[in-house]
Design a protein around this motif. Structure first.
Motif, PDB file in Angstrom:
ATOM      1  N   GLN A 262      47.634  25.248  62.062  1.00  0.00           N
ATOM      2  CA  GLN A 262      47.283  26.421  62.860  1.00  0.00           C
ATOM      3  C   GLN A 262      46.190  26.074  63.878  1.00  0.00           C
ATOM      4  N   GLU A 263      45.134  25.410  63.392  1.00  0.00           N
ATOM      5  CA  GLU A 263      44.028  25.059  64.291  1.00  0.00           C
ATOM      6  C   GLU A 263      44.465  23.993  65.292  1.00  0.00           C
ATOM      7  N   GLY A 264      45.265  23.017  64.808  1.00  0.00           N
ATOM      8  CA  GLY A 264      45.733  21.951  65.698  1.00  0.00           C
ATOM      9  C   GLY A 264      46.533  22.519  66.861  1.00  0.00           C
ATOM     10  N   THR A 266      46.517  25.684  67.944  1.00  0.00           N
ATOM     11  CA  THR A 266      45.643  26.533  68.769  1.00  0.00           C
ATOM     12  C   THR A 266      44.847  25.666  69.741  1.00  0.00           C
ATOM     13  N   ASN A 267      44.335  24.544  69.245  1.00  0.00           N
ATOM     14  CA  ASN A 267      43.589  23.628  70.116  1.00  0.00           C
ATOM     15  C   ASN A 267      44.473  23.067  71.226  1.00  0.00           C
ATOM     16  N   ILE A 268      45.707  22.694  70.873  1.00  0.00           N
ATOM     17  CA  ILE A 268      46.613  22.138  71.886  1.00  0.00           C
ATOM     18  C   ILE A 268      46.826  23.185  72.983  1.00  0.00           C
ATOM     19  N   HIS A 269      46.998  24.420  72.551  1.00  0.00           N
ATOM     20  CA  HIS A 269      47.195  25.498  73.518  1.00  0.00           C
ATOM     21  C   HIS A 269      45.947  25.713  74.366  1.00  0.00           C
ATOM     22  N   ARG A 270      44.779  25.720  73.720  1.00  0.00           N
ATOM     23  CA  ARG A 270      43.542  26.053  74.434  1.00  0.00           C
ATOM     24  C   ARG A 270      42.999  24.909  75.275  1.00  0.00           C
ATOM     25  N   HIS A 271      43.123  23.660  74.753  1.00  0.00           N
ATOM     26  CA  HIS A 271      42.373  22.569  75.393  1.00  0.00           C
ATOM     27  C   HIS A 271      43.220  21.465  76.023  1.00  0.00           C
ATOM     28  N   SER A 272      44.451  21.225  75.511  1.00  0.00           N
ATOM     29  CA  SER A 272      45.089  19.949  75.884  1.00  0.00           C
ATOM     30  C   SER A 272      45.796  19.972  77.238  1.00  0.00           C
ATOM     31  N   VAL A 315      34.067  24.410  65.606  1.00  0.00           N
ATOM     32  CA  VAL A 315      34.195  24.508  64.159  1.00  0.00           C
ATOM     33  C   VAL A 315      35.559  23.964  63.731  1.00  0.00           C
ATOM     34  N   GLY A 316      36.509  24.038  64.689  1.00  0.00           N
ATOM     35  CA  GLY A 316      37.903  23.739  64.356  1.00  0.00           C
ATOM     36  C   GLY A 316      38.119  22.367  63.767  1.00  0.00           C
ATOM     37  N   ILE A 317      37.757  21.325  64.527  1.00  0.00           N
ATOM     38  CA  ILE A 317      38.031  19.956  64.072  1.00  0.00           C
ATOM     39  C   ILE A 317      37.199  19.627  62.835  1.00  0.00           C
TER      40      ILE A 317
HETATM   41 MG   LIG Z   1      39.463  24.766  67.957  1.00  0.00          MG
END
Ligand SMILES: [Mg+2]
Ligand SMILES: Nc1ncnc2c1ncn2[C@@H]1O[C@H](COP(=O)(O)OP(=O)(O)OP(=O)(O)O)[C@@H](O)[C@H]1O
Length: 352
Positions: A262-264, A266-272, A315-317
């Protein structure tokens, strides 16, 4: 040798009686030559060591092995103790008969104190790390329980009230439609549409907080449901591959894997900035291997310029890593080509 100050150097007869004494010995042990020559070297040992026969053992070892080399506490003239390194070597005459021993002593007290302090700090660090790990384990547990509770509350509380509201509005709509002007009917229909929307959003929120599928049907179904929704929401082309023989896992492991994915994502969507994501969940012999890959700009890893430049650590990673470590696994972020790959390995308890 007489003048050497850094080492205590002296000679003994075969019984350990002191026969010569240099400047270093005087400095380190505190006795003048006249005071100590003729005395037995065992007086430098602590009463405990003397009681256990250490001085005699030192000479025996030197004879047997050609030399004795050791570290320990010794006593100065004024009664204070110092930590030293000692080398004792037998002295032989031209016929090979032992005529005594030479002894070289180096004061290592400062180093010993330093080493003890380092050791003590290392132990303190280890204890602090352990309690931090315990604490973060508890935090993650509390977070999961809280999310589970919130999800249920949302679903059973607000969700039920909204469903009742929707039913009321629909029956109202049906019964008064003929008697109200079109503008009012339109507003009523709009209210029903909005209610349906908020019902849907509440349900999605509740399921994202804690998917009921995760407890009921297991990780595989919950992941297919989540990834399906993720593709819809984000437009990111996401591939999900799960070993066909992967069955139910212990609850904490299923929760961890689900939360990490879920976090992975979300991060791909937000940051990558990547338009693609790939998730593989592979069942190995005694472990589960999880990879989450994207083709975006890459996660800055420790020590890179970007991270030194003050990138905020989220906090995610940290949470992902902690979840893996809590379960005794390994966690790693590797560079993709392009993008990045998050790899996590979870050990499976044998017999599971
Ligand atoms: Mg994150
Ligand atoms: N897939 C990715 N591609 C590129 N950069 C990433 C990716 N995932 C994370 N990052 C970078 O790593 C940082 C830390 O991620 P992390 O998930 O720990 O925190 P966050 O997403 O910023 O905040 P949050 O605490 O809400 O998760 C992000 O701010 C982002 O700069």
């Amino acid at each position: 040798m007489e003048g050497i100050e850094d080492y205590a150097i002296y000679a003994m007869d075969p019984n350990g009686v002191i026969t010569s004494w240099n400047a270093g010995a005087r400095r380190i042990k505190g006795y003048a030559a006249a005071e100590i020559i003729g005395q037995n070297f065992s007086r430098f040992y602590t009463p405990e060591d003397v009681e256990q026969g250490l001085p005699a053992r030192v000479l025996q070892t030197a004879l047997k092995e050609g030399h004795y080399d050791g570290e320990g506490w010794r006593v100065k003239k004024d009664g204070t103790r110092f930590w030293c390194n000692v080398v004792v070597t037998p002295l032989r005459d031209s016929g090979g008969n032992v005529i005594g021993f030479s002894k070289i002593t180096r004061d290592m007290t400062e180093r010993k104190i330093l080493m003890d302090r380092v050791q003590q700090h290392a132990e303190e660090l280890e204890r602090a790390q352990q309690s931090l790990r315990r604490l973060s384990g508890q935090l993650l547990q509390v977070q999961d329980d809280e999310r589970r509770r919130l999800a249920r509350e949302l679903h059973d509380g607000a969700g039920q009230i909204l469903a009742a509201l929707n039913m009321n509005l629909e029956s109202l709509h049906d019964s008064i439609l003929e008697r109200i002007p079109p503008s009012m009917a339109q507003r009523l229909a709009e209210s029903i549409r909005l209610t349906n929307q908020v019902i849907k959003e509440t349900r999605t929120l509740s399921y994202l907080l804690h998917p009921p599928l995760l407890d009921e049907a297991g990780l595989r179904d919950a992941l297919h449901w989540f990834v399906g929704g993720f593709i819809e929401r984000s437009g990111i082309q996401t591939e999900l591959e799960i070993s066909p023989d992967l069955s139910r896992l212990p609850r904490e492991l299923e929760t961890a894997v689900f939360r990490i994915i879920q976090e992975g994502l979300t991060n791909i969507h937000r940051h990558s900035g990547s338009s693609k994501a790939r998730i593989h969940l592979i069942l190995g012999q005694n472990e589960i291997l999880l990879t989450i890959a994207d083709e975006g700009k890459g996660i800055p890893t420790a020590g890179t310029e970007e991270q030194k430049g003050g990138r905020k650590l989220g906090v995610g990673i940290a949470g992902m890593r902690e979840r893996v470590l809590q379960l005794g696994g390994c966690f790693e972020i590797a560079a993709g080509n392009p993008g990045s790959v998050i790899k996590a390995v979870f050990p499976l308890a044998l017999g599971d």
